[in-house]
Design an enzyme around this catalytic site. Sequence first.
Site, PDB file in Angstrom:
ATOM      1  N   ARG A  26      -8.773  -2.936  -6.362  1.00 25.75           N
ATOM      2  CA  ARG A  26      -8.636  -1.980  -5.541  1.00 25.75           C
ATOM      3  C   ARG A  26      -9.156  -0.883  -7.809  1.00 25.75           C
ATOM      4  O   ARG A  26      -9.384   0.240  -7.465  1.00 25.75           O
ATOM      5  CB  ARG A  26      -7.443  -1.263  -5.633  1.00 25.75           C
ATOM      6  CG  ARG A  26      -6.441  -0.867  -6.847  1.00 25.75           C
ATOM      7  CD  ARG A  26      -5.246  -0.636  -6.221  1.00 25.75           C
ATOM      8  NE  ARG A  26      -4.962   0.766  -5.365  1.00 25.75           N
ATOM      9  CZ  ARG A  26      -4.531   1.667  -4.515  1.00 25.75           C
ATOM     10  NH1 ARG A  26      -2.950   0.901  -4.935  1.00 25.75           N
ATOM     11  NH2 ARG A  26      -3.863   2.397  -3.997  1.00 25.75           N
TER      12      ARG A  26
ATOM     13  N   TYR B  22       6.763   4.908  -6.948  1.00 24.60           N
ATOM     14  CA  TYR B  22       6.175   4.698  -8.219  1.00 24.60           C
ATOM     15  C   TYR B  22       5.966   3.012  -7.614  1.00 24.60           C
ATOM     16  O   TYR B  22       6.549   2.406  -7.341  1.00 24.60           O
ATOM     17  CB  TYR B  22       7.559   4.213  -8.128  1.00 24.60           C
ATOM     18  CG  TYR B  22       7.671   4.121 -10.159  1.00 24.60           C
ATOM     19  CD1 TYR B  22       6.407   3.907 -10.716  1.00 24.60           C
ATOM     20  CD2 TYR B  22       8.273   2.533 -10.735  1.00 24.60           C
ATOM     21  CE1 TYR B  22       6.161   3.810 -12.260  1.00 24.60           C
ATOM     22  CE2 TYR B  22       8.098   2.026 -11.992  1.00 24.60           C
ATOM     23  CZ  TYR B  22       7.058   2.360 -13.186  1.00 24.60           C
ATOM     24  OH  TYR B  22       6.851   1.812 -14.550  1.00 24.60           O
ATOM     25  N   ARG B  23       4.687   2.952  -8.495  1.00 24.58           N
ATOM     26  CA  ARG B  23       3.593   1.118  -8.799  1.00 24.58           C
ATOM     27  C   ARG B  23       3.370   0.993  -9.718  1.00 24.58           C
ATOM     28  O   ARG B  23       2.385   1.783 -10.271  1.00 24.58           O
ATOM     29  CB  ARG B  23       2.738   1.146  -7.335  1.00 24.58           C
ATOM     30  CG  ARG B  23       3.132   1.818  -5.957  1.00 24.58           C
ATOM     31  CD  ARG B  23       3.900   0.158  -5.803  1.00 24.58           C
ATOM     32  NE  ARG B  23       4.112   1.168  -3.932  1.00 24.58           N
ATOM     33  CZ  ARG B  23       4.790   1.878  -3.497  1.00 24.58           C
ATOM     34  NH1 ARG B  23       5.647   2.396  -4.372  1.00 24.58           N
ATOM     35  NH2 ARG B  23       5.203   2.375  -2.511  1.00 24.58           N
TER      36      ARG B  23
ATOM     37  N   ALA C  50      17.290   1.531   4.968  1.00 18.70           N
ATOM     38  CA  ALA C  50      18.503   0.941   6.342  1.00 18.70           C
ATOM     39  C   ALA C  50      19.603   2.241   5.694  1.00 18.70           C
ATOM     40  O   ALA C  50      20.696   2.730   6.872  1.00 18.70           O
ATOM     41  CB  ALA C  50      19.163  -0.048   6.261  1.00 18.70           C
TER      42      ALA C  50
ATOM     43  N   ASP D 109       5.902   5.876   4.695  1.00 15.19           N
ATOM     44  CA  ASP D 109       4.922   6.425   4.894  1.00 15.19           C
ATOM     45  C   ASP D 109       5.358   7.410   5.964  1.00 15.19           C
ATOM     46  O   ASP D 109       4.590   8.861   6.270  1.00 15.19           O
ATOM     47  CB  ASP D 109       3.593   5.474   4.228  1.00 15.19           C
ATOM     48  CG  ASP D 109       3.117   5.402   3.130  1.00 15.19           C
ATOM     49  OD1 ASP D 109       4.135   5.236   2.063  1.00 15.19           O
ATOM     50  OD2 ASP D 109       2.478   3.842   3.182  1.00 15.19           O
TER      51      ASP D 109
HETATM   52  N1  LIG Z   1      15.817  -1.736   7.582  1.00 13.40           N
HETATM   53  C1  LIG Z   1      15.741  -1.000   7.673  1.00 13.40           C
HETATM   54  N2  LIG Z   1      16.971  -0.391   9.472  1.00 13.40           N
HETATM   55  C2  LIG Z   1      16.288   0.714   9.658  1.00 13.40           C
HETATM   56  N3  LIG Z   1      15.185   1.771   8.844  1.00 13.40           N
HETATM   57  C3  LIG Z   1      15.270   0.869   8.052  1.00 13.40           C
HETATM   58  C4  LIG Z   1      14.751   0.406   7.027  1.00 13.40           C
HETATM   59  N4  LIG Z   1      14.479   0.142   5.898  1.00 13.40           N
HETATM   60  C5  LIG Z   1      13.431   1.726   6.422  1.00 13.40           C
HETATM   61  N5  LIG Z   1      14.051   2.524   7.501  1.00 13.40           N
HETATM   62  C6  LIG Z   1      13.631   3.285   7.865  1.00 13.40           C
HETATM   63  O1  LIG Z   1      12.404   3.994   7.111  1.00 13.40           O
HETATM   64  C7  LIG Z   1      12.119   4.851   6.055  1.00 13.40           C
HETATM   65  C8  LIG Z   1      11.805   4.379   4.938  1.00 13.40           C
HETATM   66  O2  LIG Z   1      12.019   3.138   4.097  1.00 13.40           O
HETATM   67  P1  LIG Z   1      12.047   2.968   2.442  1.00 13.40           P
HETATM   68  O3  LIG Z   1      12.351   1.323   2.659  1.00 13.40           O
HETATM   69  O4  LIG Z   1      13.718   4.167   2.292  1.00 13.40           O
HETATM   70  O5  LIG Z   1      11.073   3.628   1.846  1.00 13.40           O
HETATM   71  P2  LIG Z   1       9.382   2.687   1.238  1.00 13.40           P
HETATM   72  O6  LIG Z   1       8.848   1.948   2.718  1.00 13.40           O
HETATM   73  O7  LIG Z   1       8.488   3.694   0.974  1.00 13.40           O
HETATM   74  O8  LIG Z   1      10.134   2.120   0.949  1.00 13.40           O
HETATM   75  C9  LIG Z   1      14.100   4.510   5.983  1.00 13.40           C
HETATM   76  O9  LIG Z   1      14.551   6.568   5.843  1.00 13.40           O
HETATM   77  C10 LIG Z   1      14.809   4.396   6.988  1.00 13.40           C
HETATM   78  O10 LIG Z   1      14.337   5.964   8.820  1.00 13.40           O
HETATM   79 MG   LIG Z   2       7.207   4.465  -0.037  1.00 20.68          MG
END
Ligand SMILES: Nc1ncnc2c1ncn2[C@@H]1O[C@H](COP(=O)(O)OP(=O)(O)O)[C@@H](O)[C@H]1O
Ligand SMILES: [Mg+2]
Length: 312
Positions: free
Chosen positions: A106, A169-170, A231, A261
């Site tokens: 990219r 952040y990446r 989670a 997202d």
């Molecule tokens: N292991 C999981 N179990 C249940 N819900 C999840 C889990 N991982 C993510 N989610 C859902 O997706 C949302 C965003 O996930 P997160 O991992 O915090 O963000 P990112 O994808 O930006 O790292 C969480 O707030 C939750 O609602």
């Molecule tokens: Mg994210």
Amino acid sequence: MSENPKKMVAVGEAMLELAPVEGGTFRLGYAGDTFNTLWHAAQLLGARARAGFVTRIGVDKLSGRFLAEMEADGLDISTVQRDAEREMGLYMIELEGAERSFHYWRQLSAARRLADDPDTLGRALSGADLVHVSGITLAILLPEARETLFDAIAKARSEGARISFDPNYRPRLWQSPEEARDTCLRMLDHTDIALPSFDDEAALWGDATPEQTLERLSGQGVAEIAVKDGAQPVWYHAEGHTGRRDTPVLTELRDTTGAGDAFNAGYLASRLLGHSVEQAIGMGQTVGGAVLGEPGARLGKDAARALAASLK
Ligand SMILES: Nc1ncnc2c1ncn2[C@@H]1O[C@H](COP(=O)(O)OP(=O)(O)O)[C@@H](O)[C@H]1O
Ligand SMILES: [Mg+2]
């Protein structure tokens, strides 16, 4: 049709996406953090909003296909710029269990020039009710283009737009963590709604808990904050009140790409319709959870539109 559709725009990069399916093969799609958010929000809102993606793509066939798909999916394509010298970036998702790692091509994508022309950018943001930007959007721009984007955001905000920011952040996209921190601080000056993920904030700022993330962002003057944490519960601060909302347990966890997202999409769509922060977090968790059960960063169109029924 709604009488008075809201205008939402997201600014950033969509890439060609190669997502693993079965048998060692990959499915070609299009994805990118702010694009994923805008696309899901558009499906949830339907005729209640005009959803424009502010980006730059090539004039090649794959870019053309992306544009045609966006249009077919109900997005406003009038905010997409074309670049005769560049093409879209590409990324590949590698999965071990449900954990993801990414490979990117990219560096010279057309999207890196999305803020090169102040007039075009200004027009794209004008009249918006909500403008969504991420740390990835900021990271891919050259310093001068970042200034152009900050100016356009400040102007849209002074005309009544609410500005939403997911720092996402990446490390690989930045010259240094200092550059990322300085740029995020600049962005927070223009931010009404911050939607960070705790692990990103811990990596960039050393926050020990989501409450610390809330305190830090609120100290920067951000009025509305929801901190995602996989989670774990979502912590929020809004209208002077701090609270948390448990995240529903998921039975099927197929691919964690794009959960944050999609959460942003549910959250922002809900807020655009005037729902409470608590309700918006619930919608975010629903959409984020649904994406975890499917390969790639976006739901199928039918699945996404089915969720619109739970957003009254
Ligand atoms: N292991 C999981 N179990 C249940 N819900 C999840 C889990 N991982 C993510 N989610 C859902 O997706 C949302 C965003 O996930 P997160 O991992 O915090 O963000 P990112 O994808 O930006 O790292 C969480 O707030 C939750 O609602
Ligand atoms: Mg994210």
